[in-house]
Write an enzyme that holds these catalytic residues in place. Structure first.
Site, PDB file in Angstrom:
ATOM      1  N   ARG A   1     -22.703 -46.975  22.504  1.00  0.00           N
ATOM      2  CA  ARG A   1     -22.132 -47.448  23.778  1.00  0.00           C
ATOM      3  C   ARG A   1     -22.874 -46.812  24.948  1.00  0.00           C
ATOM      4  O   ARG A   1     -22.289 -46.525  25.994  1.00  0.00           O
ATOM      5  CB  ARG A   1     -20.645 -47.123  23.858  1.00  0.00           C
ATOM      6  CG  ARG A   1     -20.304 -45.642  23.702  1.00  0.00           C
ATOM      7  CD  ARG A   1     -18.846 -45.413  24.009  1.00  0.00           C
ATOM      8  NE  ARG A   1     -18.485 -44.015  23.875  1.00  0.00           N
ATOM      9  CZ  ARG A   1     -17.386 -43.483  24.412  1.00  0.00           C
ATOM     10  NH1 ARG A   1     -16.577 -44.231  25.129  1.00  0.00           N
ATOM     11  NH2 ARG A   1     -17.104 -42.221  24.254  1.00  0.00           N
TER      12      ARG A   1
ATOM     13  N   ASP B   1     -16.841 -51.969  20.673  1.00  0.00           N
ATOM     14  CA  ASP B   1     -17.123 -52.797  21.858  1.00  0.00           C
ATOM     15  C   ASP B   1     -18.095 -52.132  22.822  1.00  0.00           C
ATOM     16  O   ASP B   1     -18.556 -52.754  23.781  1.00  0.00           O
ATOM     17  CB  ASP B   1     -15.829 -53.183  22.580  1.00  0.00           C
ATOM     18  CG  ASP B   1     -15.049 -51.980  23.130  1.00  0.00           C
ATOM     19  OD1 ASP B   1     -15.595 -50.848  23.136  1.00  0.00           O
ATOM     20  OD2 ASP B   1     -13.896 -52.163  23.554  1.00  0.00           O
ATOM     21  N   GLY B   2     -18.417 -50.845  22.588  1.00  0.00           N
ATOM     22  CA  GLY B   2     -19.383 -50.164  23.445  1.00  0.00           C
ATOM     23  C   GLY B   2     -18.871 -49.824  24.829  1.00  0.00           C
ATOM     24  O   GLY B   2     -19.647 -49.396  25.686  1.00  0.00           O
TER      25      GLY B   2
ATOM     26  N   ARG C   1     -31.772 -34.669  20.445  1.00  0.00           N
ATOM     27  CA  ARG C   1     -30.731 -33.949  19.723  1.00  0.00           C
ATOM     28  C   ARG C   1     -31.259 -33.519  18.358  1.00  0.00           C
ATOM     29  O   ARG C   1     -32.251 -34.068  17.863  1.00  0.00           O
ATOM     30  CB  ARG C   1     -29.516 -34.858  19.504  1.00  0.00           C
ATOM     31  CG  ARG C   1     -29.142 -35.738  20.686  1.00  0.00           C
ATOM     32  CD  ARG C   1     -28.516 -37.043  20.198  1.00  0.00           C
ATOM     33  NE  ARG C   1     -28.273 -37.970  21.306  1.00  0.00           N
ATOM     34  CZ  ARG C   1     -27.114 -38.082  21.942  1.00  0.00           C
ATOM     35  NH1 ARG C   1     -26.096 -37.344  21.583  1.00  0.00           N
ATOM     36  NH2 ARG C   1     -26.973 -38.939  22.937  1.00  0.00           N
TER      37      ARG C   1
ATOM     38  N   ASP D   1     -25.437 -34.420  16.215  1.00  0.00           N
ATOM     39  CA  ASP D   1     -25.885 -35.344  17.263  1.00  0.00           C
ATOM     40  C   ASP D   1     -25.435 -34.903  18.651  1.00  0.00           C
ATOM     41  O   ASP D   1     -25.782 -35.543  19.645  1.00  0.00           O
ATOM     42  CB  ASP D   1     -25.411 -36.775  16.977  1.00  0.00           C
ATOM     43  CG  ASP D   1     -23.916 -36.864  16.744  1.00  0.00           C
ATOM     44  OD1 ASP D   1     -23.447 -36.264  15.766  1.00  0.00           O
ATOM     45  OD2 ASP D   1     -23.217 -37.533  17.517  1.00  0.00           O
ATOM     46  N   ASN D   2     -24.689 -33.802  18.724  1.00  0.00           N
ATOM     47  CA  ASN D   2     -24.287 -33.238  20.016  1.00  0.00           C
ATOM     48  C   ASN D   2     -24.924 -31.873  20.274  1.00  0.00           C
ATOM     49  O   ASN D   2     -24.431 -31.114  21.100  1.00  0.00           O
ATOM     50  CB  ASN D   2     -22.763 -33.108  20.101  1.00  0.00           C
ATOM     51  CG  ASN D   2     -22.086 -34.456  20.237  1.00  0.00           C
ATOM     52  OD1 ASN D   2     -22.653 -35.396  20.787  1.00  0.00           O
ATOM     53  ND2 ASN D   2     -20.875 -34.576  19.723  1.00  0.00           N
TER      54      ASN D   2
ATOM     55  N   ASP E   1     -21.764 -34.076  25.923  1.00  0.00           N
ATOM     56  CA  ASP E   1     -20.626 -34.798  25.359  1.00  0.00           C
ATOM     57  C   ASP E   1     -19.314 -34.038  25.521  1.00  0.00           C
ATOM     58  O   ASP E   1     -18.889 -33.302  24.640  1.00  0.00           O
ATOM     59  CB  ASP E   1     -20.861 -35.144  23.880  1.00  0.00           C
ATOM     60  CG  ASP E   1     -19.888 -36.218  23.405  1.00  0.00           C
ATOM     61  OD1 ASP E   1     -19.022 -36.627  24.200  1.00  0.00           O
ATOM     62  OD2 ASP E   1     -19.985 -36.657  22.250  1.00  0.00           O
TER      63      ASP E   1
END
Length: 490
Positions: A95, A127-128, A186, A259-260, A269
């Site tokens: 997203r 839905d992003g 990342r 990934d963070n 994030d």
């Protein structure tokens, strides 16, 4: 109304140019009636952008990725990640979009990135989109962390989309975050590239990514005998120092998936994050962290775990013999504990107004205090600030935080004998943090359409070390007490 001339904005696309195979070119969704909810004027000027133009209809279209400079290549980045310990080989910007890179006033390249900008090939059925509350949370917490001296991504803007999105709690007003970062590289980016390397038996993509990371964030590594080991070394140091800063402030990130974890060493994030009120090392805020994997006290060890995954991803670049490659990275990982301990000790001694004298004695002094604080679940932020009053001869504010006052008095006698510097303490112990209940009040109001509480909260936390008349309510713990629970905002 006077019109504002359109600026000449240069938007670089270095990631798109140099790292083919790690992204998909994509466009942001179009929204029915976008509006500007928050604009970070100081950050805009730092990026050589005119805040007044950004407020114009053309500026809003630019911020949403609907009207970009010629040659811009917006992309959805691909990455993998260990999420709560389980490996997902294909995550990516589900997203989000990287619009490109801006050069700031210091000549540094900074990512211009959207969150909540619609679905992408990485959306996995979502839905992003994003809601107003979670996007404004990123704005509030990012500004607070920046003011507190923590390396962090920051919000340039939050825009309402004019549409409703649907989540478990029902229909919510939609929003897009415009995020600025040193980059969005990342650990998960390297895991993704490393997997491609293994699958294709071709290290080209991974090597290009590592060289790009070195050039952008750690150029000194290029001169080392083993540049990719030097990259791991640099990232290890940055992450050790970053997490030590979190710990000193009582910050709990909440979702320390690979990934963070940024290669730049910035915090990224702000989903289920929060600051400690009552001090309990086992504190968890995230609604989905039922096992306490990312509890306050676990953050250093989880960081080392994440860095170990980074080291694994780099192994294909370190020669064909896996055992020899492992022998190169293990000594770097073994340094993490000492680097974190050094950064933490320096940070907590500064909070005590002390300089290091005897590491063993200093460590015992700190440990004894933390045990006292944990036993009575003393409020983290207000207690540390109150200690400067004790250093000036008024122990009551700090002493009154304890029922076991004799125990505190015995500790304080040892501490005061070291002649702490009260003025130095006030420069590192904040009065104001984004108190969890104040954040929730502000976000709830914004969801109803009232942005005043968010504006006021940001104004207060941008000056965390200075007493602000009229801001007393922002310095106290939640008067209702109770356990605070956060959600990831997806």
């Amino acid at each position: 109304m006077t019109s504002v001339a359109a600026p000449d904005i240069r938007l670089e696309s270095s990631f798109a140019r140099d790292l083919e195979g790690l992204y998909v070119a994509w466009q942001a969704a179009q929204f029915p009636s976008p509006s500007l909810l928050a604009l970070n004027d100081d950050l805009a000027r730092e990026l050589k952008l005119d805040p007044e133009w950004l407020r114009s209809p053309a500026g809003v279209r630019f911020l949403l990725g609907a009207e970009l400079p010629e040659g811009a290549v917006p992309i959805a980045q691909g990455y993998a990640g260990h999420q709560f310990g389980g490996y997902s080989p294909r995550l990516g910007d589900g997203r989000a979009l990287l619009l490109g890179e801006l050069t700031d006033v210091r000549g540094t390249l900074r990512d211009l990135h959207l969150k909540g900008s619609g679905s992408t090939p990485f959306s996995r059925g979502g839905d992003g989109k994003a809601a107003v509350g979670p996007m404004l949370r990123e704005y509030v917490i990012g500004e607070a962390m920046h003011a507190l001296g923590v390396p962090t991504t920051r919000a340039l803007a939050v825009l309402g989309t004019g549409e409703q999105i649907y989540r478990e709690e029902g229909a919510l007003p939609g929003a897009v975050l415009v995020r600025i970062a040193a980059s969005h590289l990342r650990v998960g980016s390297f895991q993704y590239a490393s997997a491609l390397t293994v699958a294709k038996r071709d290290e080209t993509v991974l090597r290009r990514l590592a060289d790009y990371a070195i050039a952008r964030h750690h150029p000194q590594a290029a001169e080392a005998e083993q540049p990719y080991v030097a990259l791991l070394d640099a990232v290890t140091t940055r992450q050790a120092e970053l997490v030590a800063r979190w710990m000193c402030l009582g910050f709990v990130h909440g979702v320390m998936n690979t990934d963070n974890v940024t290669i730049s060493g910035e915090t990224i994030d702000y989903g289920p994050c929060a600051f400690l009120d009552a001090f309990d090392p086992a504190t968890v805020f995230s609604s989905i962290d039922s096992g306490g994997r990312y509890a306050y006290a676990n953050q250093p060890s989880i960081t080392l775990w994440n860095l170990s995954r980074f080291a694994e991803a780099l192994l294909p670049l370190l020669g064909g013999d896996t055992d020899e490659a492992v022998d190169l990275v293990v000594p770097v990982l073994d340094e993490f504990a000492d680097r974190f301990a050094h950064a933490w000790r320096a940070g907590v001694l500064a909070k005590l107004g002390l300089t290091e004298s005897d590491p063993d004695a200093d460590g015992q002094l700190v440990q004894d205090l933390l045990e006292l604080m944990a036993a009575e679940q003393v409020d983290w932020t207000s207690f540390w600030r109150s200690l400067s009053s004790a250093a000036r001869g008024n122990p009551a504010p700090a002493r009154d935080a304890f029922l076991a006052r004799d125990a505190f008095d015995a500790w304080a006698e040892r501490w005061l004998a070291r002649q702490p510097d009260a003025d130095a303490m006030d420069r590192v112990n904040p009065i104001y943090i984004p108190r969890n209940h104040k954040v929730e009040e502000a976000l709830a109001a914004a969801t109803r359409g009232d942005l005043g509480p968010v504006t006021r909260l940001v104004e207060v936390v941008r000056d965390p070390f200075t007493e602000q008349p009229g801001a007393e309510e922002y310095a106290v713990p939640d008067p209702n007490g109770g356990k605070y629970v956060t959600f990831c905002g997806t």
